[in-house]
Design a protein around this motif. Structure first.
Motif, short mmCIF file in Angstrom:
data_model
loop_
_atom_site.label_atom_id
_atom_site.label_comp_id
_atom_site.label_asym_id
_atom_site.label_seq_id
_atom_site.Cartn_x
_atom_site.Cartn_y
_atom_site.Cartn_z
N GLY A 79 -69.75 49.22 79.39
CA GLY A 79 -69.59 50.46 80.13
C GLY A 79 -69.72 51.65 79.20
N ARG A 80 -69.26 52.79 79.66
CA ARG A 80 -69.31 53.99 78.82
C ARG A 80 -68.30 53.90 77.68
NH1 ARG A 80 -67.06 57.96 80.65
NH2 ARG A 80 -65.95 56.98 82.34
N GLY A 84 -69.54 29.81 95.51
CA GLY A 84 -70.52 30.84 95.80
C GLY A 84 -70.52 31.92 94.73
N GLN A 85 -71.21 33.01 95.02
CA GLN A 85 -71.33 34.11 94.07
C GLN A 85 -70.14 35.06 94.21
OE1 GLN A 85 -73.91 34.45 91.73
NE2 GLN A 85 -72.51 35.96 90.90
N TRP A 86 -69.37 35.18 93.14
CA TRP A 86 -68.23 36.09 93.08
C TRP A 86 -68.56 37.24 92.14
CZ3 TRP A 86 -63.50 35.90 95.61
CH2 TRP A 86 -63.30 34.75 96.39
N GLU A 87 -67.86 38.34 92.30
CA GLU A 87 -67.93 39.46 91.36
C GLU A 87 -66.51 39.70 90.85
OE1 GLU A 87 -69.65 42.82 93.32
OE2 GLU A 87 -71.65 41.93 93.32
N LEU A 88 -66.36 39.70 89.53
CA LEU A 88 -65.07 40.00 88.93
C LEU A 88 -65.10 41.43 88.45
CD1 LEU A 88 -64.52 36.73 86.87
CD2 LEU A 88 -63.78 37.24 89.20
N THR A 89 -64.34 42.30 89.11
CA THR A 89 -64.23 43.69 88.67
C THR A 89 -63.11 43.74 87.64
OG1 THR A 89 -65.00 44.54 90.79
CG2 THR A 89 -63.81 46.07 89.36
N LEU A 90 -63.45 44.14 86.43
CA LEU A 90 -62.48 44.25 85.36
C LEU A 90 -62.07 45.71 85.26
CD1 LEU A 90 -64.40 42.09 82.75
CD2 LEU A 90 -62.75 41.34 84.46
N VAL A 91 -60.78 45.97 85.43
CA VAL A 91 -60.25 47.32 85.33
C VAL A 91 -59.56 47.43 83.98
CG1 VAL A 91 -58.75 49.06 86.34
CG2 VAL A 91 -59.94 47.43 87.83
N LEU A 92 -60.07 48.32 83.13
CA LEU A 92 -59.56 48.49 81.77
C LEU A 92 -58.97 49.89 81.64
CD1 LEU A 92 -62.92 47.19 80.71
CD2 LEU A 92 -60.89 45.97 80.01
N GLU A 145 -61.82 52.40 82.98
CA GLU A 145 -63.18 52.02 83.32
C GLU A 145 -63.15 50.73 84.13
OE1 GLU A 145 -67.40 52.35 81.22
OE2 GLU A 145 -65.87 51.46 79.95
N GLN A 146 -64.13 50.60 85.03
CA GLN A 146 -64.30 49.38 85.80
C GLN A 146 -65.66 48.78 85.47
OE1 GLN A 146 -63.81 50.12 89.97
NE2 GLN A 146 -61.65 50.58 89.79
#
Length: 130
Positions: A38-39, A105-113, A120-121
């Protein structure tokens, strides 16, 4: 069966056996490693053989000044969103979390830091087997 048929069928049977052997899943599926940048933060996620049920997630975060890490599993195709899972510190810049994924199936793991550099996500895709 004639000799001629044996010479024709033997290579075909061997070729079919090789194709089947190559298509079978290996006993050791190994570790899935995904990266996101991320940024502010860069993350390396490791998951040993992602499956339905409890999955141990290992995260390496750079820079290591992160104060809080959460994992938010989402399966967009099915409209599923699970409760956020807090990660615990396992070393400088290293975190562990356990996410229970209820279906393949296809999962998305959103990491919140969250840290002194900001929040940032980052989204990392994860294919879960049944």
């Amino acid at each position: 069966m004639t000799r001629r048929r044996m010479f024709v069928l033997a290579p075909l049977v061997l070729a079919a056996a090789i194709v089947v052997w190559l298509c079978l899943p290996s006993a050791d599926a190994g570790t899935v490693v995904q990266q996101a940048a991320g940024r502010i933060y860069q993350v390396r996620l490791s998951v040993e053989d992602p499956r339905v049920g409890v999955n141990a997630l290992s995260l390496e975060v750079t820079p290591s000044s992160v104060e809080e890490v959460r994992v938010e599993p989402v399966m967009p195709q099915m409209g599923h969103a699970l409760a956020p899972v807090p990660a615990t510190v396992s070393g400088p810049g290293s975190y562990r979390a356990e996410a229970t994924l209820p279906m393949s199936g296809q999962w998305e793991l959103t990491l919140v830091l969250e840290g002194p550099l900001g929040t940032e996500q980052l989204v990392i895709p994860l294919l879960v087997k049944g």
